[in-house]
Design a protein around this motif. Structure first.
Motif, PDB file in Angstrom:
ATOM      1  N   LEU A   3       0.837  -1.210   0.000  1.00 16.91           N
ATOM      2  CA  LEU A   3       0.000   0.000   0.000  1.00 16.91           C
ATOM      3  C   LEU A   3       0.870   1.257   0.000  1.00 16.91           C
ATOM      4  O   LEU A   3       0.576   2.227  -0.701  1.00 16.91           O
ATOM      5  CB  LEU A   3      -0.924   0.024   1.221  1.00 16.91           C
ATOM      6  CG  LEU A   3      -2.131  -0.884   1.206  1.00 16.91           C
ATOM      7  CD1 LEU A   3      -2.807  -0.890   2.580  1.00 16.91           C
ATOM      8  CD2 LEU A   3      -3.119  -0.457   0.140  1.00 16.91           C
ATOM      9  N   ALA A  32       0.282   3.626   5.894  1.00 18.90           N
ATOM     10  CA  ALA A  32      -0.197   2.440   5.179  1.00 18.90           C
ATOM     11  C   ALA A  32      -0.600   1.343   6.170  1.00 18.90           C
ATOM     12  O   ALA A  32      -1.568   0.610   5.924  1.00 18.90           O
ATOM     13  CB  ALA A  32       0.881   1.931   4.222  1.00 18.90           C
ATOM     14  N   GLN A  69      -4.079  -0.629   6.337  1.00 12.99           N
ATOM     15  CA  GLN A  69      -4.129  -2.093   6.335  1.00 12.99           C
ATOM     16  C   GLN A  69      -4.884  -2.615   7.552  1.00 12.99           C
ATOM     17  O   GLN A  69      -5.665  -3.563   7.440  1.00 12.99           O
ATOM     18  CB  GLN A  69      -2.708  -2.685   6.291  1.00 12.99           C
ATOM     19  CG  GLN A  69      -2.673  -4.193   6.366  1.00 12.99           C
ATOM     20  CD  GLN A  69      -3.481  -4.883   5.278  1.00 12.99           C
ATOM     21  OE1 GLN A  69      -3.611  -4.377   4.156  1.00 12.99           O
ATOM     22  NE2 GLN A  69      -4.022  -6.055   5.584  1.00 12.99           N
ATOM     23  N   TYR A  92      -8.467   4.384  -0.619  1.00 12.07           N
ATOM     24  CA  TYR A  92      -7.250   3.597  -0.735  1.00 12.07           C
ATOM     25  C   TYR A  92      -7.633   2.122  -0.634  1.00 12.07           C
ATOM     26  O   TYR A  92      -7.896   1.634   0.463  1.00 12.07           O
ATOM     27  CB  TYR A  92      -6.267   3.922   0.396  1.00 12.07           C
ATOM     28  CG  TYR A  92      -5.835   5.358   0.469  1.00 12.07           C
ATOM     29  CD1 TYR A  92      -4.704   5.803  -0.212  1.00 12.07           C
ATOM     30  CD2 TYR A  92      -6.537   6.280   1.251  1.00 12.07           C
ATOM     31  CE1 TYR A  92      -4.290   7.122  -0.126  1.00 12.07           C
ATOM     32  CE2 TYR A  92      -6.123   7.602   1.343  1.00 12.07           C
ATOM     33  CZ  TYR A  92      -5.002   8.014   0.646  1.00 12.07           C
ATOM     34  OH  TYR A  92      -4.588   9.311   0.729  1.00 12.07           O
ATOM     35  N   GLY A  93      -7.689   1.447  -1.741  1.00 10.62           N
ATOM     36  CA  GLY A  93      -7.962   0.021  -1.723  1.00 10.62           C
ATOM     37  C   GLY A  93      -9.216  -0.376  -0.970  1.00 10.62           C
ATOM     38  O   GLY A  93      -9.195  -1.314  -0.199  1.00 10.62           O
TER      39      GLY A  93
END
Length: 139
Positions: free
Chosen positions: A94, A105, A109, A129-130
């Protein structure tokens, strides 16, 4: 996994307990109280560690260790992520993908690992973000 978990970054927690702040303190406390009451608060071990260091050493009016530990015990009742090696590796990806500091990051996560769709942070740029959306509670 409880639906609707929302992850809170260290900076928001610190504002909630910073005796020298005012407007941000009120907003951070309101967010925390709402998430705690609704059982939607998500945190990580990293956030709790950072929180302890900041509130006992870096504030204009630091908290004593006993008070900080009591707050940690209370916050520990939230959904808590305990990162694994796999999380560290995923955070490194990430970090590279989005050009983020590694510790930021890791926040993302941890939120993702808990199934949280929102991260409340003043430090991270509001964006997706993701699959995790960052929001600034002070904006």
């Amino acid at each position: 996994m409880p639906a609707g978990l929302e992850f809170v970054d260290t900076n928001v927690l610190v504002y909630a307990y910073d005796l020298s702040s005012s407007e941000k303190k009120a907003r951070a406390l309101a967010l925390l109280e709402s998430l705690l009451l609704e059982r939607r608060l998500a945190l990580s071990l990293q956030v709790l560690q950072e929180f302890y260091v900041v509130v006992t050493r870096k504030l204009a009016e630091p908290l004593d260790g006993e008070t900080a530990r009591q707050i940690l015990e209370d916050l520990g009742k939230a959904r808590l992520h305990l990162p694994t090696l796999e999380d560290v590796l995923a955070a490194s990806l990430l970090s590279e993908r989005y050009g983020l500091a590694f510790w930021d990051a890791m926040i993302l996560q941890s939120a993702k690992a808990l199934g949280a769709k929102v991260v409340w942070s003043e430090d991270l740029r509001p964006a997706a973000y993701g699959g995790v959306r960052v929001k600034n509670p002070f904006a």
